[in-house]
Motif scaffolding. Sequence first.
Motif, mmCIF file in Angstrom:
data_model
loop_
_atom_site.group_PDB
_atom_site.id
_atom_site.type_symbol
_atom_site.label_atom_id
_atom_site.label_comp_id
_atom_site.label_asym_id
_atom_site.label_seq_id
_atom_site.Cartn_x
_atom_site.Cartn_y
_atom_site.Cartn_z
ATOM 1 N N PRO A 146 9.313 -5.919 5.665
ATOM 2 C CA PRO A 146 8.306 -4.877 5.417
ATOM 3 C C PRO A 146 7.030 -5.437 4.795
ATOM 4 N N ILE A 147 5.937 -4.755 5.055
ATOM 5 C CA ILE A 147 4.704 -4.993 4.307
ATOM 6 C C ILE A 147 4.678 -3.889 3.250
ATOM 7 N N PRO A 148 5.104 -4.202 2.035
ATOM 8 C CA PRO A 148 5.326 -3.126 1.060
ATOM 9 C C PRO A 148 4.032 -2.419 0.674
ATOM 10 N N ARG A 149 4.121 -1.117 0.572
ATOM 11 C CA ARG A 149 3.001 -0.303 0.111
ATOM 12 C C ARG A 149 3.015 -0.256 -1.417
ATOM 13 N N ASP A 150 1.853 -0.326 -2.005
ATOM 14 C CA ASP A 150 1.752 -0.134 -3.447
ATOM 15 C C ASP A 150 1.967 1.333 -3.781
ATOM 16 N N LYS A 151 2.444 1.557 -4.973
ATOM 17 C CA LYS A 151 2.619 2.923 -5.455
ATOM 18 C C LYS A 151 1.251 3.567 -5.652
ATOM 19 N N LEU A 248 6.817 7.018 10.266
ATOM 20 C CA LEU A 248 7.586 6.354 9.215
ATOM 21 C C LEU A 248 6.756 5.248 8.565
ATOM 22 N N MET A 249 6.097 4.466 9.390
ATOM 23 C CA MET A 249 5.324 3.328 8.901
ATOM 24 C C MET A 249 4.231 3.761 7.928
ATOM 25 N N GLN A 250 3.654 4.925 8.155
ATOM 26 C CA GLN A 250 2.515 5.388 7.363
ATOM 27 C C GLN A 250 2.934 6.197 6.139
ATOM 28 N N SER A 251 4.228 6.216 5.832
ATOM 29 C CA SER A 251 4.743 7.051 4.742
ATOM 30 C C SER A 251 5.384 6.207 3.641
ATOM 31 N N ASP A 252 5.406 6.774 2.436
ATOM 32 C CA ASP A 252 6.154 6.171 1.328
ATOM 33 C C ASP A 252 7.601 6.653 1.350
ATOM 34 N N TYR A 253 7.746 7.962 1.504
ATOM 35 C CA TYR A 253 9.043 8.620 1.488
ATOM 36 C C TYR A 253 9.207 9.405 2.789
ATOM 37 N N VAL A 254 10.469 9.633 3.175
ATOM 38 C CA VAL A 254 10.744 10.376 4.406
ATOM 39 C C VAL A 254 11.878 11.363 4.141
ATOM 40 N N LEU A 255 11.665 12.626 4.511
ATOM 41 C CA LEU A 255 12.722 13.629 4.342
ATOM 42 C C LEU A 255 13.861 13.353 5.314
ATOM 43 N N CYS A 256 15.066 13.232 4.774
ATOM 44 C CA CYS A 256 16.258 12.961 5.582
ATOM 45 C C CYS A 256 17.321 14.004 5.251
ATOM 46 N N VAL A 257 17.558 14.902 6.183
ATOM 47 C CA VAL A 257 18.574 15.938 6.006
ATOM 48 C C VAL A 257 19.333 16.066 7.314
ATOM 49 N N ARG A 258 20.569 16.445 7.245
ATOM 50 C CA ARG A 258 21.461 16.478 8.401
ATOM 51 C C ARG A 258 20.884 17.231 9.584
ATOM 52 N N GLY A 259 21.425 16.910 10.777
ATOM 53 C CA GLY A 259 21.067 17.618 11.985
ATOM 54 C C GLY A 259 22.225 18.490 12.433
ATOM 55 N N SER A 321 8.138 1.987 -11.398
ATOM 56 C CA SER A 321 6.981 1.102 -11.533
ATOM 57 C C SER A 321 6.510 0.651 -10.154
ATOM 58 N N ASN A 322 5.308 0.101 -10.105
ATOM 59 C CA ASN A 322 4.779 -0.382 -8.830
ATOM 60 C C ASN A 322 5.646 -1.511 -8.277
ATOM 61 N N GLU A 323 6.065 -2.434 -9.140
ATOM 62 C CA GLU A 323 6.894 -3.549 -8.679
ATOM 63 C C GLU A 323 8.250 -3.066 -8.175
ATOM 64 N N ALA A 324 8.864 -2.118 -8.893
ATOM 65 C CA ALA A 324 10.159 -1.578 -8.464
ATOM 66 C C ALA A 324 10.015 -0.787 -7.169
ATOM 67 N N PHE A 325 8.876 -0.106 -7.016
ATOM 68 C CA PHE A 325 8.596 0.653 -5.801
ATOM 69 C C PHE A 325 8.516 -0.280 -4.592
ATOM 70 N N LYS A 326 7.837 -1.387 -4.743
ATOM 71 C CA LYS A 326 7.710 -2.370 -3.656
ATOM 72 C C LYS A 326 9.048 -3.064 -3.385
ATOM 73 N N GLU A 327 9.772 -3.377 -4.454
ATOM 74 C CA GLU A 327 11.067 -4.038 -4.293
ATOM 75 C C GLU A 327 12.064 -3.142 -3.569
#
Length: 353
Positions: A146-151, A248-259, A321-327
């Motif tokens: 991944p190319i990690p996004r900053d927080k 997905l690529m343009q997002s930080d978080y993604v809603l994931c709920v059953r189908g 934190s920003n580092e934990a977010f990227k990690e």
Amino acid sequence: MIKIFIPSIDFTGTNKLQLFVLTRPFYTAEGWRNDLKLKERWGIADTFHYTDSPDEASFMLLPLPVNYYVNSGQLKELKAYNLLCLENDIKGFGYISGDFGKAYPEFSQFTYFRMGGFKSQLSDKNHGFPVSLSDHFQKIYGLEEPIPRDKSATPSIGFCGHATDSTLKRGKELLKCVLENGKRFLQNPFRNDWEPLFASAFERWYLLQTLANARDLHCNFIFRKHYRGGVDNLTEQKRTTKEYYDNLMQSDYVLCVRGAGNFSVRLYETLLMGKIPIFVNTDCLLPLTDEVDWKQHVVWVEWEERHLITFKLLEFHKAISNEAFKEMQYKNRKLWKEILTVAHYMKKTGNAL
């Protein structure tokens, strides 16, 4: 060397995509084989070796889904395979396919893997299993890591998929659950594996509206009225697939709920892309819970607390934190790429013997 017995099947009349994925490293058009290049393609060590002799095997893999044997009147085959395992003092492993969380006949020597089903309704002979996916991150973007996004101050939430407030669609989905429960009642009115009434497209729409109405979120939602956009030709499939993964690529978080089934394909696609799932737990049977602390990889929201989804997300985002977010982005990609794999499942199964 760990030797694996896989019962023979009619290879001319079987679609390989119907096979239990753990058998695929040994599948050729001519039958089960030990092909080094095929094993390498699946990341399987050559220490795992197919054998046609159950008396020298370490364990057995059922090639076809357990529900195939049951639904096609071949329950006696399962009983015979269990007896074969008993006679040779080995364990057997099978796979349950499909959306519904139905319980199937269990046997002393067999463990079942499945994507769907409800954790509280099933015995400990049922284990979670990940959805098998191609690596679209590598295919589409030519990347391995991944190319990690900053927080950012305002988290970005992505979703592209089937979500609608259509009353007709909601009624159809609920009716499917009612009809399925009716079949099960006729088979055994005292069973425990009832299908909860759940209209997935509506419930997704409702949760997305809840997020969209929040002030401190950037929502990047694409609503589909039909599963996979209802496209029916290759050109449109490629276009909508690219659109899906771009979301997905343009997002930080993604809603994931059953189908339709009690599992989320999007959960694994989000991990694949090195993003952070907002996982809404509907009594799900997640994979490798003895090894993976899932709450370290997702924003966890219990179904009963779905009305707090915005609060839980913002609380999580504020605390990290920003580092934990990227990690976390790196760790999620690694989880999909190295742990939720055929190779890891094979290794884990072999080590457990």
